[in-house]
Design an enzyme around this catalytic site. Structure first.
Site, mmCIF file in Angstrom:
data_model
loop_
_atom_site.group_PDB
_atom_site.id
_atom_site.type_symbol
_atom_site.label_atom_id
_atom_site.label_comp_id
_atom_site.label_asym_id
_atom_site.label_seq_id
_atom_site.Cartn_x
_atom_site.Cartn_y
_atom_site.Cartn_z
ATOM 1 N N HIS B 15 33.498 -22.706 -8.819
ATOM 2 C CA HIS B 15 34.255 -23.614 -9.638
ATOM 3 C C HIS B 15 35.917 -23.930 -8.975
ATOM 4 C CE1 HIS B 15 36.480 -19.471 -10.873
ATOM 5 N NE2 HIS B 15 36.305 -19.781 -9.841
ATOM 6 N N CYS B 34 43.218 -21.494 -6.639
ATOM 7 C CA CYS B 34 42.024 -21.460 -7.051
ATOM 8 C C CYS B 34 42.309 -23.579 -7.789
ATOM 9 C CB CYS B 34 41.964 -20.584 -8.831
ATOM 10 S SG CYS B 34 41.509 -19.276 -8.134
ATOM 11 N N HIS B 40 35.824 -23.692 -5.121
ATOM 12 C CA HIS B 40 36.045 -22.384 -4.089
ATOM 13 C C HIS B 40 34.621 -21.383 -4.710
ATOM 14 C CE1 HIS B 40 38.192 -21.091 -7.440
ATOM 15 N NE2 HIS B 40 38.519 -19.905 -6.643
ATOM 16 N N HIS B 42 32.295 -17.529 -5.704
ATOM 17 C CA HIS B 42 32.160 -16.177 -5.286
ATOM 18 C C HIS B 42 30.553 -15.362 -5.314
ATOM 19 C CE1 HIS B 42 36.351 -15.804 -6.665
ATOM 20 N NE2 HIS B 42 36.165 -17.019 -7.547
ATOM 21 N N ASP B 80 22.849 -20.096 -10.818
ATOM 22 C CA ASP B 80 22.991 -19.911 -9.472
ATOM 23 C C ASP B 80 23.450 -20.638 -8.413
ATOM 24 O OD1 ASP B 80 22.563 -18.093 -7.494
ATOM 25 O OD2 ASP B 80 20.650 -18.155 -7.143
ATOM 26 N N HIS B 81 23.880 -20.765 -7.838
ATOM 27 C CA HIS B 81 23.880 -22.188 -6.662
ATOM 28 C C HIS B 81 24.407 -23.491 -7.270
ATOM 29 C CE1 HIS B 81 22.704 -18.461 -4.012
ATOM 30 N NE2 HIS B 81 22.940 -19.334 -2.704
ATOM 31 N N GLU B 124 33.924 -10.841 -10.821
ATOM 32 C CA GLU B 124 34.354 -12.401 -10.819
ATOM 33 C C GLU B 124 33.815 -11.891 -8.281
ATOM 34 O OE1 GLU B 124 36.818 -15.698 -11.102
ATOM 35 O OE2 GLU B 124 38.229 -14.246 -10.010
#
Lengths: 138, 142
Positions: B15, B34, B40, B42, B80-81, B124
């Site tokens: 995100h 951020c 980037h 998580h 996801d991904h 996170e």
């Protein structure tokens, strides 16, 4: 109010099978947990007691005392046991995490006389746990 | 006695925290690293807590295979991904902070038909986590 949590671990076997269901239904509903020879988990139990600290000792209850209650009520009953066959309180029940946590609550609640049992958290694996609270909890 | 069951799921996503309501300097000042333009990622952990009566025939609040299937379809597959800002419709005009992500997950799971959704806890990183249990004064998750 202060809350104190003690953690213990026990290892036990179980299987899920309801004799009222057909073999096919047991398989469909319980999946791998229906394996007739059973399987096991390393359960992690977190027991939380809440209360006011005793001004003379600074404690809600003596951890030694809680440790002994857990040893007597839980470890001797469940550690290295096959829950379906060796824990009579679970007879006639499916030994799911829900039912085991509820049994642990019923076993511990009357034994804890200093402070009050606030929460029983039972981890069946690192991705699944059940919390049990008394009536009237938030 | 009241029982709650919590299941923990992993998902990885990227995100970027950037608000169209703020200018470049403000975005940079508020979001810091951020706000890096390329985003980037998580490894998130989602904890889903449900409650309800235990069915005496199964010993369960809800069958975990039903919960896992629902979470896979509503959360894991769409998130996801992915790059949350671009790949998820809900974050086209909302900053994908983990607060907003946590609320989005709650909203997507609150209609789970087999039990009542109590709350979502979203990690996170190992050091930051967020919890959302719906609107306190509303009945939207009852």
């Amino acid at each position: 109010m202060v809350y104190l949590t003690r953690k213990i671990e026990f290892s036990a076997a179980h299987l899920y099978h309801n004799p009222a269901f057909s073999a096919e239904e047991n398989r469909r509903i319980f999946g791998k947990c229906n394996n007739p020879n059973g399987h096991g988990h390393n359960y992690v139990l977190e027991v939380t007691v809440g209360g006011e600290t005793d001004p003379r000792t600074g404690m809600v209850l003596d951890l030694k005392e809680l440790k002994e209650i857990l040893e007597r009520e839980i470890m001797t009953r469940m550690d290295h046991r096959f829950l379906n066959y060796e824990v009579p309180e679970l007879a006639g029940q499916i030994p799911t995490c829900e039912n085991i946590a509820a049994l642990i609550w019923k076993l511990l609640e009357p034994k804890i006389n200093k402070g009050r049992l606030t929460r029983v958290r039972l981890w069946e694996s690192p991705d699944l746990y059940v919390d049990c609270y008394g009536d009237g909890a938030r | 006695m009241r029982l709650e069951l919590t299941r923990r799921y992993a998902l990885a996503a990227s995100h970027r925290l950037h608000s169209p309501h703020l200018d470049e300097a403000e975005n940079q000042r508020i979001y810091g690293k951020c706000n890096n333009p390329y985003g980037h990622g998580h490894n998130y952990f989602v904890e889903v807590t449900i409650a309800g009566p235990v069915d005496p025939a199964t010993g369960m609040i809800a069958n975990l295979s039903d919960l896992d299937g629902y979470v896979a379809r509503e959360i894991i597959e769409p998130f996801d991904h992915t790059y949350l800002n671009k790949d998820v419709e809900a974050f086209r005009d909302r900053v994908p902070t983990t607060e907003n992500f946590c609320i989005e997950i709650f909203e997507r799971l609150k209609r789970f038909p087999r039990a009542r959704l109590v709350r979502i806890r979203l990690e996170e990183t190992g050091r930051n986590s967020f919890e959302y249990a719906g609107q306190r004064n509303g009945d939207e998750h009852e």
